[in-house]
Design an enzyme around this catalytic site. Structure first.
Site, mmCIF file in Angstrom:
data_model
loop_
_atom_site.group_PDB
_atom_site.id
_atom_site.type_symbol
_atom_site.label_atom_id
_atom_site.label_comp_id
_atom_site.label_asym_id
_atom_site.label_seq_id
_atom_site.Cartn_x
_atom_site.Cartn_y
_atom_site.Cartn_z
ATOM 1 N N HIS A 183 0.831 -1.204 0.000
ATOM 2 C CA HIS A 183 0.000 0.000 0.000
ATOM 3 C C HIS A 183 0.865 1.253 0.000
ATOM 4 O O HIS A 183 1.863 1.337 0.720
ATOM 5 C CB HIS A 183 -0.913 -0.001 1.233
ATOM 6 C CG HIS A 183 -1.712 1.258 1.398
ATOM 7 N ND1 HIS A 183 -2.700 1.638 0.517
ATOM 8 C CD2 HIS A 183 -1.650 2.235 2.339
ATOM 9 C CE1 HIS A 183 -3.224 2.786 0.906
ATOM 10 N NE2 HIS A 183 -2.601 3.169 2.012
ATOM 11 N N SER A 184 0.491 2.234 -0.807
ATOM 12 C CA SER A 184 1.088 3.564 -0.811
ATOM 13 C C SER A 184 2.615 3.500 -0.984
ATOM 14 O O SER A 184 3.114 3.036 -2.000
ATOM 15 C CB SER A 184 0.704 4.290 0.483
ATOM 16 O OG SER A 184 1.032 5.650 0.425
ATOM 17 N N TYR A 185 3.366 3.932 0.057
ATOM 18 C CA TYR A 185 4.836 3.922 -0.049
ATOM 19 C C TYR A 185 5.394 2.505 -0.117
ATOM 20 O O TYR A 185 6.510 2.286 -0.580
ATOM 21 C CB TYR A 185 5.450 4.666 1.141
ATOM 22 C CG TYR A 185 6.884 5.062 0.923
ATOM 23 C CD1 TYR A 185 7.204 6.263 0.300
ATOM 24 C CD2 TYR A 185 7.923 4.225 1.334
ATOM 25 C CE1 TYR A 185 8.521 6.613 0.086
ATOM 26 C CE2 TYR A 185 9.241 4.580 1.127
ATOM 27 C CZ TYR A 185 9.539 5.779 0.504
ATOM 28 O OH TYR A 185 10.844 6.126 0.282
ATOM 29 N N GLY A 187 4.554 0.334 -2.156
ATOM 30 C CA GLY A 187 4.776 0.040 -3.568
ATOM 31 C C GLY A 187 6.143 0.504 -4.025
ATOM 32 O O GLY A 187 6.828 -0.181 -4.791
ATOM 33 N N THR A 211 -1.803 -1.042 -3.833
ATOM 34 C CA THR A 211 -2.997 -0.253 -3.565
ATOM 35 C C THR A 211 -2.602 1.207 -3.394
ATOM 36 O O THR A 211 -1.940 1.566 -2.432
ATOM 37 C CB THR A 211 -3.742 -0.761 -2.307
ATOM 38 O OG1 THR A 211 -2.877 -0.730 -1.173
ATOM 39 C CG2 THR A 211 -4.237 -2.187 -2.519
#
Length: 307
Positions: A183-185, A187, A211
């Protein structure tokens, strides 16, 4: 502390915050039944942020307890006492050599580390810090600067932590099908992991669900082979007002982007879980039959020249 700002003195339990989880697993106020309210006090953004972070720490501990009690996961401490939940204690579990861990911690000052290796590590650390600062500014331009940061050896950044957990746990696991949800960072940290451990990741990871990821294959200088692998094995569920799984246009030559069914960044994982598990199931079946899961076929619609 700013003038007229209340002290950052917050409870250390959910009950103290007057919150509890209901039978559906939703966080609700004990008295009003309302969801969490960030702006608890008007015009006190910093105080509200600190309150949010204090509650977040309590929820983190609560989730860890659930992972251990309900999911039978094991909590293992890595150097300097940082806790992380890794691996299922059945066939995927690895017995950690405590003596080896102790030996590693004894050279925490880095004096036994070769100069060349230390120089490369410092260079990577500086580069990843620049990337992290860039994305943190993009994601949260009002991020507080006075927070004290505790350096954890070999885990000084999310990127270093991802590589460490991969090397010490995931790479040694008996599991043949490894799946990532980032999720977010997270990735960005996964892309950095691929850059540093490309062959290993390709051989062990079956599929990756991102995500609302903030990764950028251009800024992170991900190679062509990594971008091609991501197009075939990754999917990014992004914040969007479109219905769940609706294709979303991308300007980057990496994985397909689809709607998470919500325009709220923090809900993208929760809202897209049904599609993510379906994606993983199809990827697992495809691996056995040498086919590609349905969601990744969208990548073939993305022509390289259009990117």
């Amino acid at each position: 502390m700013k003038k007229d700002e209340p002290p950052f003195d917050f409870p250390d339990t959910l009950e103290g915050f007057e919150y509890a989880f209901n039978e559906k697993g939703q966080l609700r106020h004990i008295k009003t039944g309302e969801p969490f309210v960030f702006n608890y006090r008007e015009d006190l953004h910093r105080w509200n942020q600190k309150r949010y972070e204090a509650l977040g720490e309590i929820i983190t501990r609560y989730v860890y307890e659930l992972l251990e009690s309900d999911c039978n996961l094991k909590k293992i401490s890595i150097p300097e006492g940082y806790g992380v939940i890794v691996l299922n204690p059945n066939e995927n579990y690895i017995e950690v050599e405590k003596q080896k861990m102790h030996k590693q911690s004894s050279s925490s000052d880095g004096t036994d580390e070769p100069a060349g290796k230390r120089e490369r590590r410092d260079k990577v650390s500086k580069e990843t810090k620049k990337r992290r600062d860039f994305y943190e500014k993009y994601r949260n331009p009002q991020k507080e600067k006075e927070m004290m940061q505790l350096f954890i050896r070999e885990n000084g950044s999310p990127e270093e932590h991802a590589v460490y957990v991969w090397d010490h746990f995931i790479a040694q696991a008996a599991a043949e099908n490894v799946f990532f949800v980032a999720h977010s960072y997270g990735g960005l940290a996964f892309v950095e992991l691929m850059i540093q451990r490309e062959a290993d990741v390709k051989s062990k990871v079956t599929a990756v669900a991102l995500t609302d990821s903030v990764h950028n294959v251009w800024h992170q200088e991900a190679g062509k082979t990594i971008r091609e692998w991501m197009r075939e094995n990754c999917c990014n569920w992004v914040s969007s007002s479109e219905p769940l799984d609706t294709s979303v246009e991308s300007m980057l030559p990496d994985c397909p982007r689809v709607s998470a069914g919500t325009d709220r960044h923090e809900l993208t994982s929760w809202k897209s879980f049904p599609s993510i598990f379906k994606f993983f199931a199809e990827a697992s079946e495809a691996k056995s039959s040498s086919q590609k899961p349905a969601l990744t076929r969208r990548s073939h619609r993305i022509k390289h020249e259009e990117l």
